[in-house]
Design an enzyme around this catalytic site. Sequence first.
Site, PDB file in Angstrom:
ATOM      1  N   LYS A  46      -2.972   7.777   5.173  1.00  0.00           N
ATOM      2  CA  LYS A  46      -3.739   6.540   5.542  1.00  0.00           C
ATOM      3  C   LYS A  46      -3.163   5.626   4.835  1.00  0.00           C
ATOM      4  O   LYS A  46      -3.537   4.330   5.402  1.00  0.00           O
ATOM      5  CB  LYS A  46      -5.110   6.772   4.738  1.00  0.00           C
ATOM      6  N   GLY A  47      -2.257   5.470   4.050  1.00  0.00           N
ATOM      7  CA  GLY A  47      -1.984   4.353   3.112  1.00  0.00           C
ATOM      8  C   GLY A  47      -1.309   3.066   4.186  1.00  0.00           C
ATOM      9  O   GLY A  47      -1.374   1.890   3.534  1.00  0.00           O
ATOM     10  N   GLU A 103       5.345   3.166   6.032  1.00  0.00           N
ATOM     11  CA  GLU A 103       4.770   3.715   5.118  1.00  0.00           C
ATOM     12  C   GLU A 103       4.292   2.714   4.349  1.00  0.00           C
ATOM     13  O   GLU A 103       4.726   1.378   4.279  1.00  0.00           O
ATOM     14  CB  GLU A 103       6.000   4.505   4.439  1.00  0.00           C
ATOM     15  N   ASP A 104       3.353   3.071   3.337  1.00  0.00           N
ATOM     16  CA  ASP A 104       2.991   2.053   2.193  1.00  0.00           C
ATOM     17  C   ASP A 104       3.875   2.051   1.120  1.00  0.00           C
ATOM     18  O   ASP A 104       4.750   1.057   0.854  1.00  0.00           O
ATOM     19  CB  ASP A 104       1.675   2.457   1.869  1.00  0.00           C
ATOM     20  N   ASP A 107       8.230   6.626  -2.738  1.00  0.00           N
ATOM     21  CA  ASP A 107       8.421   6.704  -4.234  1.00  0.00           C
ATOM     22  C   ASP A 107       9.324   7.757  -4.725  1.00  0.00           C
ATOM     23  O   ASP A 107      10.732   7.270  -4.540  1.00  0.00           O
ATOM     24  CB  ASP A 107       6.946   7.173  -4.831  1.00  0.00           C
ATOM     25  N   LYS A 135      10.157   2.014  -4.225  1.00  0.00           N
ATOM     26  CA  LYS A 135      10.193   2.419  -5.728  1.00  0.00           C
ATOM     27  C   LYS A 135      11.522   3.171  -5.806  1.00  0.00           C
ATOM     28  O   LYS A 135      11.782   4.272  -6.204  1.00  0.00           O
ATOM     29  CB  LYS A 135       9.147   3.018  -5.987  1.00  0.00           C
ATOM     30  N   PHE A 156       1.185   2.049 -11.016  1.00  0.00           N
ATOM     31  CA  PHE A 156       0.351   2.678 -10.160  1.00  0.00           C
ATOM     32  C   PHE A 156      -0.292   1.649  -9.303  1.00  0.00           C
ATOM     33  O   PHE A 156      -1.026   0.740  -9.754  1.00  0.00           O
ATOM     34  CB  PHE A 156      -0.684   3.719 -10.459  1.00  0.00           C
ATOM     35  N   ASP A 163      -4.429   3.640  -2.238  1.00  0.00           N
ATOM     36  CA  ASP A 163      -5.691   4.043  -3.040  1.00  0.00           C
ATOM     37  C   ASP A 163      -5.171   4.829  -4.210  1.00  0.00           C
ATOM     38  O   ASP A 163      -4.131   5.203  -4.659  1.00  0.00           O
ATOM     39  CB  ASP A 163      -6.416   5.086  -1.968  1.00  0.00           C
ATOM     40  N   ARG A 169      -8.400   0.964  -1.243  1.00  0.00           N
ATOM     41  CA  ARG A 169      -7.555   0.551  -0.079  1.00  0.00           C
ATOM     42  C   ARG A 169      -7.866  -0.853   0.561  1.00  0.00           C
ATOM     43  O   ARG A 169      -6.815  -1.034   1.370  1.00  0.00           O
ATOM     44  CB  ARG A 169      -7.809   1.771   0.992  1.00  0.00           C
TER      45      ARG A 169
HETATM   46  C1  PRP Z   1       1.650   8.213  -0.667  1.00  0.00           C
HETATM   47  C2  PRP Z   1       2.511   7.587   0.284  1.00  0.00           C
HETATM   48  C3  PRP Z   1       3.595   8.332   0.691  1.00  0.00           C
HETATM   49  C4  PRP Z   1       3.777   9.381  -0.635  1.00  0.00           C
HETATM   50  C5  PRP Z   1       4.924   8.662  -1.330  1.00  0.00           C
HETATM   51  O1  PRP Z   1       0.892   8.951   0.068  1.00  0.00           O
HETATM   52  O2  PRP Z   1       1.731   7.156   1.331  1.00  0.00           O
HETATM   53  O3  PRP Z   1       3.314   9.019   1.607  1.00  0.00           O
HETATM   54  O4  PRP Z   1       2.633   9.178  -1.225  1.00  0.00           O
HETATM   55  O5  PRP Z   1       5.187   9.560  -2.238  1.00  0.00           O
HETATM   56  P1  PRP Z   1       6.836  10.232  -2.438  1.00  0.00           P
HETATM   57  O6  PRP Z   1       7.853   9.044  -1.908  1.00  0.00           O
HETATM   58  O7  PRP Z   1       6.694  10.357  -3.809  1.00  0.00           O
HETATM   59  O8  PRP Z   1       6.540  11.312  -1.925  1.00  0.00           O
HETATM   60  P2  PRP Z   1      -0.689   9.752  -0.495  1.00  0.00           P
HETATM   61  O9  PRP Z   1      -0.337  11.229  -0.394  1.00  0.00           O
HETATM   62  O10 PRP Z   1      -1.131   9.061  -1.492  1.00  0.00           O
HETATM   63  O11 PRP Z   1      -1.580   9.728   0.823  1.00  0.00           O
HETATM   64  P3  PRP Z   1      -2.416   8.445   1.621  1.00  0.00           P
HETATM   65  O12 PRP Z   1      -1.171   7.758   2.215  1.00  0.00           O
HETATM   66  O13 PRP Z   1      -3.277   8.897   2.407  1.00  0.00           O
HETATM   67  O14 PRP Z   1      -2.828   7.716   0.594  1.00  0.00           O
END
Ligand code: PRP
Length: 188
Positions: A46-47, A103-104, A107, A135, A156, A163, A169
């Site tokens: 969703k992000g 992507e948001d 990480d 990141k 964070f 979120d 969000r």
């Molecule tokens: C977040 C973000 C990425 C992922 C990044 O998703 O949107 O998809 O984590 O982390 P990584 O590089 O360590 O894999 P989240 O699971 O929070 O879902 P959301 O987008 O629905 O909030």
Amino acid sequence: MLQANPQAGLKELFSAEQIRREVGRVAEEIDGMYGEEPLVVLCVLKGAYAFFSDLVRHLKNRNVELDFLRLSSYGNATDSSGAVTLVKDIDVDIKGRHVLVVEDVVDTGHSMSFLLRHLAQLGARSVRIAAVIDKRERREVDVRVDFSCFNLDHGFIVGYGMDYSEHYRTLPGINELLFSDRERPGRF
Ligand code: PRP
């Protein structure tokens, strides 16, 4: 699942105006890369919804098709464990086409690494990544973000689509969520 703490503090890192400027810059970079070439732009729910919505409306390229997907990583609200699954796949056929993933935050890179493999299996001609936050210092797998608004090495982040247990969000700016010492997850 961890609960959002209504007392938790927020520190604004990037205002809505700063974000708007960076999204415009990133859109120009993307237009510079693809011109009028047909492009499939994928929103990772969703992000990424806020960034995706703003970004595609800044693009000058009119040969753009949009689609949506959702990943799930098994972890708690602040930590992705690395086990990623596809909850909702794309519907559009990307075989032989240029793809831009929006992507948001990237990480550890586990989510994007999984998705890049999936999109390669579907026969994409090329895949590039645009993210609000890169990141890169925290990468556990080798994933390169091609277009990013901001780089961060810790904290964070919530707001502008991102979120904490589904809270925050809709905040227009990007904020760091300040945890009390008792609540602070180990890796932040
Ligand atoms: C977040 C973000 C990425 C992922 C990044 O998703 O949107 O998809 O984590 O982390 P990584 O590089 O360590 O894999 P989240 O699971 O929070 O879902 P959301 O987008 O629905 O909030």
